[in-house]
Design a protein around this motif. Structure first.
Motif, mmCIF file in Angstrom:
data_model
loop_
_atom_site.group_PDB
_atom_site.id
_atom_site.type_symbol
_atom_site.label_atom_id
_atom_site.label_comp_id
_atom_site.label_asym_id
_atom_site.label_seq_id
_atom_site.Cartn_x
_atom_site.Cartn_y
_atom_site.Cartn_z
ATOM 1 N N PHE A 20 0.841 -1.199 0.000
ATOM 2 C CA PHE A 20 0.000 0.000 0.000
ATOM 3 C C PHE A 20 0.878 1.251 0.000
ATOM 4 O O PHE A 20 0.610 2.208 -0.723
ATOM 5 C CB PHE A 20 -0.938 -0.022 1.206
ATOM 6 N N GLY A 21 1.944 1.216 0.786
ATOM 7 C CA GLY A 21 2.882 2.333 0.814
ATOM 8 C C GLY A 21 3.503 2.593 -0.545
ATOM 9 O O GLY A 21 3.661 3.747 -0.959
ATOM 10 N N LYS A 22 3.840 1.530 -1.252
ATOM 11 C CA LYS A 22 4.421 1.683 -2.596
ATOM 12 C C LYS A 22 3.433 2.358 -3.543
ATOM 13 O O LYS A 22 3.825 3.185 -4.363
ATOM 14 C CB LYS A 22 4.856 0.328 -3.149
ATOM 15 N N ARG A 23 2.171 2.010 -3.424
ATOM 16 C CA ARG A 23 1.150 2.623 -4.285
ATOM 17 C C ARG A 23 1.040 4.120 -4.042
ATOM 18 O O ARG A 23 0.735 4.886 -4.954
ATOM 19 C CB ARG A 23 -0.218 1.984 -4.060
ATOM 20 N N LEU A 24 1.276 4.530 -2.790
ATOM 21 C CA LEU A 24 1.147 5.942 -2.430
ATOM 22 C C LEU A 24 2.494 6.661 -2.358
ATOM 23 O O LEU A 24 2.549 7.851 -2.096
ATOM 24 C CB LEU A 24 0.439 6.072 -1.078
ATOM 25 N N ASN A 25 3.567 5.893 -2.559
ATOM 26 C CA ASN A 25 4.921 6.442 -2.487
ATOM 27 C C ASN A 25 5.248 6.961 -1.085
ATOM 28 O O ASN A 25 5.797 8.044 -0.917
ATOM 29 C CB ASN A 25 5.147 7.518 -3.548
ATOM 30 N N VAL A 26 4.850 6.168 -0.077
ATOM 31 C CA VAL A 26 5.181 6.462 1.317
ATOM 32 C C VAL A 26 5.733 5.186 1.949
ATOM 33 O O VAL A 26 5.621 4.101 1.388
ATOM 34 C CB VAL A 26 3.962 6.984 2.129
ATOM 35 N N THR A 27 6.284 5.306 3.138
ATOM 36 C CA THR A 27 6.871 4.154 3.810
ATOM 37 C C THR A 27 5.811 3.315 4.524
ATOM 38 O O THR A 27 4.702 3.778 4.804
ATOM 39 C CB THR A 27 7.901 4.610 4.869
#
Length: 92
Positions: free
Chosen positions: A20-27
């Motif tokens: 999910f973080g990768k989809r939003l570009n967050v950790t």
């Protein structure tokens, strides 16, 4: 409410916090902080999250309980099929 909603929606997609973080570009830690109600996302991020899950920001924030389904681009016949499926699922 936000923490519960994003956890529930993330699980419904079958993805973990890292994905999910990768989809939003967050950790992953950022996702974890949201889900543990430690911090809230920015308004811009809230919009990105709502688009990712195809729900309204109001739904994410617990201001409304109704989810919507984006049927844009579908034919009238396809929409009727979806409605019939939804009605059938509600009965069961």
């Amino acid at each position: 409410m936000f923490d519960e909603r994003i956890r529930e929606l993330r699980h419904s997609l079958g993805i973990n916090q890292v994905e999910f973080g990768k989809r939003l570009n967050v950790t992953k830690q950022c996702i974890s902080n949201w889900e543990n109600n430690n911090i809230m996302p920015s308004i811009d991020m809230l919009i990105r999250i709502s688009k990712t899950f195809s729900v309204s920001a109001d739904y994410l924030l617990g201001l409304e309980n109704r989810q919507t389904l984006d049927v844009s681009g579908l034919s009238a016949e396809q929409i009727l099929h979806l409605q019939a499926l939804i009605n059938d699922l509600k009965r069961n």
